[in-house]
Design an enzyme around this catalytic site. Structure first.
Site, PDB file in Angstrom:
ATOM      1  N   SER A  13       0.838  -1.196   0.000  1.00  9.39           N
ATOM      2  CA  SER A  13       0.000   0.000   0.000  1.00  9.39           C
ATOM      3  C   SER A  13       0.876   1.250   0.000  1.00  9.39           C
ATOM      4  O   SER A  13       1.725   1.400  -0.880  1.00  9.39           O
ATOM      5  CB  SER A  13      -0.971  -0.040   1.183  1.00  9.39           C
ATOM      6  OG  SER A  13      -2.038   0.875   0.988  1.00  9.39           O
TER       7      SER A  13
ATOM      8  N   ASP B 206      -8.976  -5.622  -5.710  1.00  9.34           N
ATOM      9  CA  ASP B 206      -8.573  -4.547  -4.809  1.00  9.34           C
ATOM     10  C   ASP B 206      -9.321  -3.282  -5.221  1.00  9.34           C
ATOM     11  O   ASP B 206      -8.988  -2.641  -6.218  1.00  9.34           O
ATOM     12  CB  ASP B 206      -7.060  -4.332  -4.902  1.00  9.34           C
ATOM     13  CG  ASP B 206      -6.538  -3.326  -3.875  1.00  9.34           C
ATOM     14  OD1 ASP B 206      -7.358  -2.627  -3.256  1.00  9.34           O
ATOM     15  OD2 ASP B 206      -5.305  -3.254  -3.700  1.00  9.34           O
TER      16      ASP B 206
ATOM     17  N   HIS C 194      -7.226  -6.015  -1.081  1.00  4.02           N
ATOM     18  CA  HIS C 194      -6.068  -5.141  -0.938  1.00  4.02           C
ATOM     19  C   HIS C 194      -4.895  -5.843  -0.253  1.00  4.02           C
ATOM     20  O   HIS C 194      -5.052  -6.472   0.791  1.00  4.02           O
ATOM     21  CB  HIS C 194      -6.459  -3.909  -0.131  1.00  4.02           C
ATOM     22  CG  HIS C 194      -5.397  -2.860  -0.060  1.00  4.02           C
ATOM     23  ND1 HIS C 194      -4.755  -2.376  -1.173  1.00  4.02           N
ATOM     24  CD2 HIS C 194      -4.854  -2.199   0.996  1.00  4.02           C
ATOM     25  CE1 HIS C 194      -3.884  -1.460  -0.808  1.00  4.02           C
ATOM     26  NE2 HIS C 194      -3.909  -1.348   0.499  1.00  4.02           N
TER      27      HIS C 194
END
Length: 631
Positions: free
Chosen positions: A230, A346, A377
C-alpha cells in the site's frame, strides 16, 4: 528504588557483550540449542534462492541501532535540511566479522502511529455535484508511538536469516523523522533516496536528529532492494523514480502510483472502497505523527495551502497538483528491476495502479514481472518469487529469474502461493471483442457481437440509495440499464483492460457515470462474496468528455460521446454464467451522493463495449454455442 535500564542502553550492553564474546574467539551461536558450529556465517544459496542460515537466525544475536539520515530538502521551514529517522537490524557478523550484506529497505508513514479512521473526519459525500462541499473536521494530532532503536520489526524474520540487513525509516513528518508529510510530494521520493545514498556511502548519517556525530553503513555491499504494501509499496516506486544508484530491485505490493487515480476517476470524484469521503487532505492528517514544533508550519503550508488549492473537490479535474503526485510522470530515471504485485479485486488501490507502471517499465526494457491474485487489498508474491528476485539483483546470483515468465496469476480456486505462469499480462492470446447493446429496459437487454440497428435510446434514473449489487440482481428497475450475453456453455477467460464507448445525455448539468461488468446469476448465500460476481468496474464524469483536465457543464438533453477504461482484470468466467454490462449513475460505495432524480439517456446504437478475451471473438462464439439464450 530499583534502577531501570533504558531500551537504548540495553541494546548497547547486549551489543558490547556480543562483540566481546566474538573478540575472545567464542562462537556465540553455539550457546543456542541445536546450533551447528561448522556452518559458515555467510549467505548460502540453493536453486537460485538465498537460504536460511542458522548463524543469522537468532534475533538475540542481531544488532539493532537507529540513526538520522540527512536529506537534500527542508520541507518544514526551519532552514535546516530534514533528517529521516532510520533503524537497522543486521546479523552480528556484520560487526564481529566484517561481513558485508545487501539491504532490504522498508519505509512508511505508518510506523509511528496514525490518526482516527472515523467517518466523522471524512468529507460528507452527500451534496449536489459541483457544489462546494461542507467543511471537513480535522481530528486531533496523532499520538506518537514506538520505541527506539526499533522503528518496525516487519520483514526482519524473512530476510535477516537469509543474509540481508533490514532497514526501516519513517517518512517525512512522521515519527521521529523531520519535515512535513506531503502525500506524494517530491520529498517523499527524495527521503528514501537519501537513505539509499547513506547505505551506499554517499550520504550523511548521524546518531541524533540535531547532532554532528556521524554514523556509516560500512556493513552494506551497496546493493539495496525495497518492498512494502500500500503506502509502504508506493515509497519503493517513489525512490526508484529518482534513479538513485544502488537501488537494484523493488517489490511494490498494491502501490498507490497516482493519487489522482486513487481519489478520482476520469474527471469524477471517486473514493477508495470502504472510505467514503476520504480525500488526500484526510490522508495527510491520518499520517502526520511528527512532533509538535513543526506541526503548525506543515498544516498551514502543506494541508491548508498547497492541498486546499490543488485537489479540487468540486470538479475532480486532473491538474498540476495531481500530476506532481503521479509517479508515471517521473518514470524516466527508473533503473531498478521491478516485481509488481496486486489483486484484481482490490477496490481500495485499484489494479490499474500496478498495470500502468508495469507497462511503462516494460517499455523501458527494465527487468519486470507481475504477480496478480484474485483477493482484495494487499498480498505479496510467494516467498519463492521474492527470494529469487532479491537473490538475483541484490546478491548477484545468476539464477535466470529474468528469463522466468513475466506474469504470475493466481487462478480463481487456487492457493495464493500457487500462481499460474503466463508469458505476459495481458495474456498475449487475448484480443478485444466489441459488444453492442440491444434494448430491454427496465429489464435486461442483450449484449451481442453483432450491432443492432434503430435501437433508439433507453433512460435510467439516478438514486444512490440503491447499491450496485442490488441493481445488478434486480429483474426490473429504472435505476440502471443492464445488457447480458447468452449463457456460457464453457468457461471464458478474460485478460486485459475493458473499455466503453458511450453516447449519453443528462437532464442536469452534472451527473455521475458508473459502469460495472458483472457475472450473473448473482451468487447469494452465506459463503458468497460481492466480489464473486463483480468482474470489474469503472467511473467517469460526463463533463470531462473532452479531457480529464477540463470539465464543462452539460447542456440538458444534448448527447455527448466519451470513451474510458474500466479496471484491468484477468478472470475465468464459469460455465453457466452470463456476462452483464451495467450502466448506472451514482455508485453509493464510491461516488458522491447527489439528490436522486438525475436522468441519463443512452443512445444504444452509438454505444459499444470492448472486452479482452483469450482466443478473441472465435472463442466467445464457442463459449456460447448451443446456449438456450442464443436461440
Amino acid at each position: 528504588m530499583k534502577r531501570q535500564t533504558t531500551p537504548h542502553l540495553r541494546f548497547e550492553l547486549s551489543h558490547f557483550v556480543a562483540t566481546l564474546v566474538a573478540a575472545l574467539g567464542f562462537n556465540a551461536l553455539a550457546l543456542t540449542e541445536g546450533a551447528v558450529a561448522a556452518e559458515p556465517a555467510v549467505p548460502v544459496f540453493k536453486d537460485g534462492e538465498a537460504q536460511i542460515v542458522r548463524a543469522f537466525q537468532d534475533p538475540d544475536f542481531w544488532i539493532r541501532e537507529d540513526l538520522w539520515v540527512e536529506t537534500e530538502f527542508d520541507s518544514d521551514g526551519d532552514n535546516k535540511l530534514d533528517r529521516m529517522h532510520v533503524s537497522v537490524t543486521r546479523p552480528r557478523q556484520t560487526e564481529s566479522e566484517g561481513l558485508k550484506l545487501p539491504v532490504v529497505y522498508v519505509s512508511s508513514p505508518y510506523f509511528a502511529g496514525t490518526g482516527i479512521n472515523g467517518q466523522e473526519y471524512f468529507w460528507d459525500p452527500r451534496h449536489e455535484l459541483g457544489d462546494t462541499p461542507p467543511e471537513r473536521k480535522h481530528f486531533p494530532a496523532v499520538k506518537l508511538k514506538g520505541m527506539r532503536p526499533i522503528i518496525s520489526k516487519s520483514h526482519t524474520k524473512d530476510w535477516v536469516p537469509r543474509g540481508y540487513v533490514v532497514v526501516h525509516s519513517s517518512s517525512p513528518g512522521t515519527g521521529l523523522s523531520q519535515g512535513c508529510p506531503t502525500v506524494g510530494g517530491d520529498n517523499e521520493s527524495l527521503a528514501p533516496k537519501a537513505v539509499i545514498d547513506w547505505l551506499c556511502g554517499r550520504g550523511k548519517g548521524f546518531k541524533t536528529p540535531d547532532g554532528d556525530q556521524r554514523v556509516v553503513a560500512d556493513w552494506c555491499t551497496g546493493k539495496v532492494g525495497m518492498t512494502g504494501t500500500s503506502y509502504n509499496g508506493t515509497i519503493p516506486l517513489a525512490a526508484a523514480t529518482t534513479g538513485v544508484e544502488g537501488l537494484e530491485a523493488i517489490i511494490p505490493v498494491a502501490p498507490n502510483t497516482s493519487y489522482y487515480h486513487y481519489y478520482r476517476s476520469n474527471g469524477l470524484i471517486r473514493h477508495p472502497y470502504g472510505y467514503m469521503g476520504e480525500d488526500i487532505d484526510f490522508l495527510y492528517d491520518f499520517i502526520h505523527s511528527g512532533n509538535e514544533p513543526r506541526r503548525k508550519y506543515c498544516d498551514c503550508n502543506v494541508r491548508d495551502l498547497e492541498m486546499a488549492k490543488g485537489f479540487d473537490r468540486e470538479n475532480g479535474d486532473y491538474n498540476d497538483f495531481w500530476a506532481g503526485r503521479d509517479y508515471l510522470n517521473d518514470i524516466e530515471p527508473l533503473r531498478a528491476a521491478v516485481l509488481m504485485a496486486h489483486a484484481f479485486n482490490d477496490w481500495n488501490v485499484v489494479p490499474e495502479h500496478s498495470v500502468r507502471i508495469y507497462e511503462a517499465v516494460k517499455a523501458k526494457k527494465v527487468p519486470a514481472q507481475v504477480f496478480f491474485h484474485q483477493g482484495g487489498h494487499g498480498g505479496p508474491p510467494p516467498m519463492k518469487m521474492m527470494n529469487r528476485w532479491f537473490t538475483r539483483y541484490l546478491h548477484g546470483v545468476e539464477n535466470d529469474v529474468e528469463k522466468d515468465p513475466r506474469a504470475w496469476i493466481v487462478r480463481e480456486q487456487d492457493a495464493r502461493d500457487k500462481p499460474t505462469p503466463y508469458a505476459d499480462y495481458p495474456n498475449p492470446d487475448a484480443s478485444p471483442v466489441t459488444f453492442y447493446l440491444s434494448s430491454g429496459a427496465p429489464q435486461r437487454g442483450q449484449l451481442t457481437t453483432v450491432p443492432a440497428e434503430n435501437q433508439g435510446t433507453e433512460t435510467l434514473v439516478d438514486n444512490f440509495s440503491f447499491s450496485g449489487a442490488s441493481l445488478a440482481k434486480a429483474e426490473w428497475t429504472n435505476h440502471r440499464l443492464i445488457y447480458v450475453t447468452p449463457t456460457l456453455t464453457q468457461p471464458l477467460h478474460l485478460s486485459g483492460t475493458p473499455s466503453i464507448s458511450i453516447k449519453l445525455s443528462s437532464n442536469k448539468p452534472a451527473a455521475n457515470l458508473s459502469v460495472w461488468l458483472v457475472s450473473l446469476p448473482w451468487a447469494d448465500g452465506n459463503r458468497a462474496k460481492i466480489t464473486d460476481n463483480i468482474i470489474t468496474r469503472g467511473w467517469a464524469d460526463p463533463q470531462n468528455y473532452r479531457s480529464i483536465r477540463e470539465s464543462e457543464p452539460l447542456e440538458p438533453g444534448k448527447f455527448y460521446e466519451m470513451k474510458f477504461d474500466l479496471q484491468p482484470d484477468d478472470q475465468v468466467i464459469a460455465k453457466g454464467q452470463q456476462i452483464g454490462l451495467m450502466i448506472f449513475s451514482s455508485d453509493r460505495d464510491f461516488t458522491l451522493h447527489p439528490n436522486p432524480g438525475t436522468e441519463l439517456t443512452i443512445d444504444l446504437d452509438a454505444t459499444s463495449f470492448s472486452l479482452p478475451i483469450v482466443g478473441g471473438k472465435s472463442q466467445f462464439a464457442k463459449a456460447i454455442a448451443e446456449s438456450k439464450d442464443d436461440e
